[in-house]
Design a protein around this motif. Structure first.
Motif, PDB file in Angstrom:
ATOM      1  N   MET A  52       0.817  -1.182   0.000  1.00 14.94           N
ATOM      2  CA  MET A  52       0.000   0.000   0.000  1.00 14.94           C
ATOM      3  C   MET A  52       0.879   1.270   0.000  1.00 14.94           C
ATOM      4  SD  MET A  52      -3.102   0.765  -0.073  1.00 14.94           S
ATOM      5  CE  MET A  52      -3.966   2.258  -0.047  1.00 14.94           C
ATOM      6  N   THR A  53       1.941   1.227   0.781  1.00 13.59           N
ATOM      7  CA  THR A  53       2.833   2.377   0.847  1.00 13.59           C
ATOM      8  C   THR A  53       3.499   2.634  -0.499  1.00 13.59           C
ATOM      9  OG1 THR A  53       3.239   1.992   3.183  1.00 13.59           O
ATOM     10  CG2 THR A  53       4.833   3.332   2.038  1.00 13.59           C
ATOM     11  N   LEU A  54       3.933   1.581  -1.150  1.00 16.37           N
ATOM     12  CA  LEU A  54       4.565   1.732  -2.458  1.00 16.37           C
ATOM     13  C   LEU A  54       3.586   2.310  -3.469  1.00 16.37           C
ATOM     14  CD1 LEU A  54       7.002   1.316  -4.277  1.00 16.37           C
ATOM     15  CD2 LEU A  54       6.220  -1.023  -4.669  1.00 16.37           C
ATOM     16  N   VAL A  55       2.351   1.842  -3.442  1.00  9.96           N
ATOM     17  CA  VAL A  55       1.331   2.366  -4.357  1.00  9.96           C
ATOM     18  C   VAL A  55       1.084   3.845  -4.082  1.00  9.96           C
ATOM     19  CG1 VAL A  55      -1.102   2.204  -5.013  1.00  9.96           C
ATOM     20  CG2 VAL A  55       0.229   0.122  -4.690  1.00  9.96           C
ATOM     21  N   ALA A  56       0.979   4.205  -2.808  1.00 11.46           N
ATOM     22  CA  ALA A  56       0.761   5.610  -2.451  1.00 11.46           C
ATOM     23  C   ALA A  56       1.941   6.471  -2.898  1.00 11.46           C
ATOM     24  CB  ALA A  56       0.542   5.752  -0.948  1.00 11.46           C
ATOM     25  N   TRP A  57       3.159   5.946  -2.772  1.00 11.53           N
ATOM     26  CA  TRP A  57       4.340   6.720  -3.178  1.00 11.53           C
ATOM     27  C   TRP A  57       4.369   6.915  -4.693  1.00 11.53           C
ATOM     28  CZ3 TRP A  57       7.304  10.015  -0.960  1.00 11.53           C
ATOM     29  CH2 TRP A  57       8.497  10.395  -1.552  1.00 11.53           C
ATOM     30  N   VAL A  58       4.031   5.883  -5.434  1.00 12.75           N
ATOM     31  CA  VAL A  58       3.994   5.998  -6.900  1.00 12.75           C
ATOM     32  C   VAL A  58       2.916   6.994  -7.320  1.00 12.75           C
ATOM     33  CG1 VAL A  58       3.477   4.741  -9.035  1.00 12.75           C
ATOM     34  CG2 VAL A  58       4.982   3.724  -7.324  1.00 12.75           C
ATOM     35  N   VAL A  59       1.755   6.947  -6.671  1.00 15.01           N
ATOM     36  CA  VAL A  59       0.694   7.919  -6.967  1.00 15.01           C
ATOM     37  C   VAL A  59       1.181   9.331  -6.674  1.00 15.01           C
ATOM     38  CG1 VAL A  59      -1.592   8.733  -6.231  1.00 15.01           C
ATOM     39  CG2 VAL A  59      -1.214   6.312  -6.678  1.00 15.01           C
ATOM     40  N   ALA A  60       1.897   9.510  -5.576  1.00  8.49           N
ATOM     41  CA  ALA A  60       2.420  10.833  -5.237  1.00  8.49           C
ATOM     42  C   ALA A  60       3.427  11.315  -6.278  1.00  8.49           C
ATOM     43  CB  ALA A  60       3.067  10.810  -3.852  1.00  8.49           C
ATOM     44  N   LEU A  61       4.259  10.423  -6.771  1.00  6.58           N
ATOM     45  CA  LEU A  61       5.231  10.806  -7.791  1.00  6.58           C
ATOM     46  C   LEU A  61       4.563  11.152  -9.113  1.00  6.58           C
ATOM     47  CD1 LEU A  61       8.106   8.223  -7.202  1.00  6.58           C
ATOM     48  CD2 LEU A  61       8.077  10.636  -6.573  1.00  6.58           C
ATOM     49  N   THR A  67       1.307  12.113  -9.599  1.00  6.09           N
ATOM     50  CA  THR A  67       0.417  13.273  -9.504  1.00  6.09           C
ATOM     51  C   THR A  67       1.099  14.517  -8.951  1.00  6.09           C
ATOM     52  OG1 THR A  67      -0.367  12.678  -7.294  1.00  6.09           O
ATOM     53  CG2 THR A  67      -1.596  11.801  -9.194  1.00  6.09           C
ATOM     54  N   GLY A  68       2.195  14.340  -8.216  1.00  5.90           N
ATOM     55  CA  GLY A  68       2.881  15.478  -7.616  1.00  5.90           C
ATOM     56  C   GLY A  68       2.161  16.052  -6.404  1.00  5.90           C
ATOM     57  N   ARG A  69       1.248  15.293  -5.822  1.00  2.00           N
ATOM     58  CA  ARG A  69       0.481  15.771  -4.666  1.00  2.00           C
ATOM     59  C   ARG A  69       1.267  15.555  -3.385  1.00  2.00           C
ATOM     60  NH1 ARG A  69      -5.595  16.217  -4.961  1.00  2.00           N
ATOM     61  NH2 ARG A  69      -5.009  16.537  -2.805  1.00  2.00           N
ATOM     62  N   ARG A  70       1.518  16.635  -2.681  1.00  2.00           N
ATOM     63  CA  ARG A  70       2.309  16.572  -1.452  1.00  2.00           C
ATOM     64  C   ARG A  70       1.570  15.843  -0.335  1.00  2.00           C
ATOM     65  NH1 ARG A  70       6.152  21.004   1.101  1.00  2.00           N
ATOM     66  NH2 ARG A  70       6.502  19.975   3.081  1.00  2.00           N
ATOM     67  N   GLU A  71       0.237  15.958  -0.278  1.00  2.00           N
ATOM     68  CA  GLU A  71      -0.535  15.310   0.777  1.00  2.00           C
ATOM     69  C   GLU A  71      -0.409  13.784   0.693  1.00  2.00           C
ATOM     70  OE1 GLU A  71      -2.093  17.308  -1.561  1.00  2.00           O
ATOM     71  OE2 GLU A  71      -1.942  19.162  -0.410  1.00  2.00           O
ATOM     72  N   VAL A  72      -0.447  13.269  -0.520  1.00  3.71           N
ATOM     73  CA  VAL A  72      -0.303  11.823  -0.718  1.00  3.71           C
ATOM     74  C   VAL A  72       1.119  11.397  -0.352  1.00  3.71           C
ATOM     75  CG1 VAL A  72      -0.437   9.958  -2.414  1.00  3.71           C
ATOM     76  CG2 VAL A  72      -2.068  11.833  -2.509  1.00  3.71           C
ATOM     77  N   ALA A  73       2.091  12.225  -0.707  1.00  2.00           N
ATOM     78  CA  ALA A  73       3.491  11.916  -0.384  1.00  2.00           C
ATOM     79  C   ALA A  73       3.713  11.881   1.121  1.00  2.00           C
ATOM     80  CB  ALA A  73       4.421  12.934  -1.035  1.00  2.00           C
ATOM     81  N   LEU A  74       3.086  12.789   1.858  1.00  2.00           N
ATOM     82  CA  LEU A  74       3.246  12.792   3.312  1.00  2.00           C
ATOM     83  C   LEU A  74       2.617  11.543   3.927  1.00  2.00           C
ATOM     84  CD1 LEU A  74       2.599  16.551   4.116  1.00  2.00           C
ATOM     85  CD2 LEU A  74       4.778  15.334   4.114  1.00  2.00           C
ATOM     86  N   GLY A  75       1.494  11.112   3.402  1.00  2.00           N
ATOM     87  CA  GLY A  75       0.889   9.868   3.878  1.00  2.00           C
ATOM     88  C   GLY A  75       1.768   8.671   3.576  1.00  2.00           C
ATOM     89  N   ALA A  76       2.348   8.657   2.388  1.00  2.00           N
ATOM     90  CA  ALA A  76       3.241   7.559   2.015  1.00  2.00           C
ATOM     91  C   ALA A  76       4.504   7.569   2.876  1.00  2.00           C
ATOM     92  CB  ALA A  76       3.605   7.654   0.544  1.00  2.00           C
ATOM     93  N   LEU A  77       5.001   8.750   3.202  1.00  2.00           N
ATOM     94  CA  LEU A  77       6.185   8.837   4.066  1.00  2.00           C
ATOM     95  C   LEU A  77       5.912   8.236   5.438  1.00  2.00           C
ATOM     96  CD1 LEU A  77       7.782  12.314   3.342  1.00  2.00           C
ATOM     97  CD2 LEU A  77       8.769  10.067   2.956  1.00  2.00           C
ATOM     98  N   THR A  78       4.709   8.440   5.942  1.00  2.00           N
ATOM     99  CA  THR A  78       4.349   7.841   7.226  1.00  2.00           C
ATOM    100  C   THR A  78       4.459   6.321   7.137  1.00  2.00           C
ATOM    101  OG1 THR A  78       2.824   9.665   7.644  1.00  2.00           O
ATOM    102  CG2 THR A  78       2.529   7.675   8.949  1.00  2.00           C
ATOM    103  N   GLY A  79       3.960   5.764   6.050  1.00  2.00           N
ATOM    104  CA  GLY A  79       4.079   4.322   5.848  1.00  2.00           C
ATOM    105  C   GLY A  79       5.521   3.864   5.705  1.00  2.00           C
ATOM    106  N   TRP A  80       6.333   4.635   4.958  1.00  2.00           N
ATOM    107  CA  TRP A  80       7.746   4.268   4.791  1.00  2.00           C
ATOM    108  C   TRP A  80       8.480   4.268   6.134  1.00  2.00           C
ATOM    109  CZ3 TRP A  80       8.782   1.594   0.918  1.00  2.00           C
ATOM    110  CH2 TRP A  80       8.417   1.914  -0.380  1.00  2.00           C
ATOM    111  N   TRP A  81       8.242   5.305   6.957  1.00  2.00           N
ATOM    112  CA  TRP A  81       8.921   5.365   8.253  1.00  2.00           C
ATOM    113  C   TRP A  81       8.471   4.236   9.171  1.00  2.00           C
ATOM    114  CZ3 TRP A  81      13.362   7.285   9.081  1.00  2.00           C
ATOM    115  CH2 TRP A  81      13.799   8.408   8.376  1.00  2.00           C
ATOM    116  N   LEU A  82       7.189   3.873   9.091  1.00  2.00           N
ATOM    117  CA  LEU A  82       6.698   2.748   9.882  1.00  2.00           C
ATOM    118  C   LEU A  82       7.368   1.447   9.442  1.00  2.00           C
ATOM    119  CD1 LEU A  82       4.665   1.763  12.015  1.00  2.00           C
ATOM    120  CD2 LEU A  82       3.042   1.449  10.155  1.00  2.00           C
TER     121      LEU A  82
END
Length: 85
Positions: A1-10, A12-27
């Motif tokens: 799920m985190t990888l999918v969110a990160w790819v979507v952020a890349l 679309t360029g949406r910072r909000e999605v990237a911040l959510g994905a970062l939370t998953g990456w750090w976890l």
């Protein structure tokens, strides 16, 4: 799920999605480091002697993978917070 969110952020360029994905990456990185901690030698009464390991077995390869994940996530965080996404 985190990888999918990160790819979507890349894509679309949406910072909000990237911040959510970062939370998953750090976890995921924290869980990986906790798994790595199982290789630490124990000083208990019933602990076995410290075993030497080769590069492909034991903690060496695990250390490379888990610490590499933390370095990668730190880079992802840098990219996100400096608006280079």
């Amino acid at each position: 799920m985190t990888l999918v969110a990160w790819v979507v952020a890349l894509v679309t360029g949406r910072r909000e999605v990237a911040l959510g994905a970062l939370t998953g990456w750090w976890l995921l990185s924290a869980v990986g480091l906790l798994l790595l901690a199982r290789w630490l030698p124990s000083a208990s009464k019933h602990a076995k002697d410290k075993a030497t390991d080769a590069w492909g077995s034991g903690a060496g390869l695990s250390l490379l993978g888990h610490v590499g994940m933390v370095v990668g996530v730190a880079y992802f965080t840098y990219v996100t917070f400096t608006d280079r996404l």
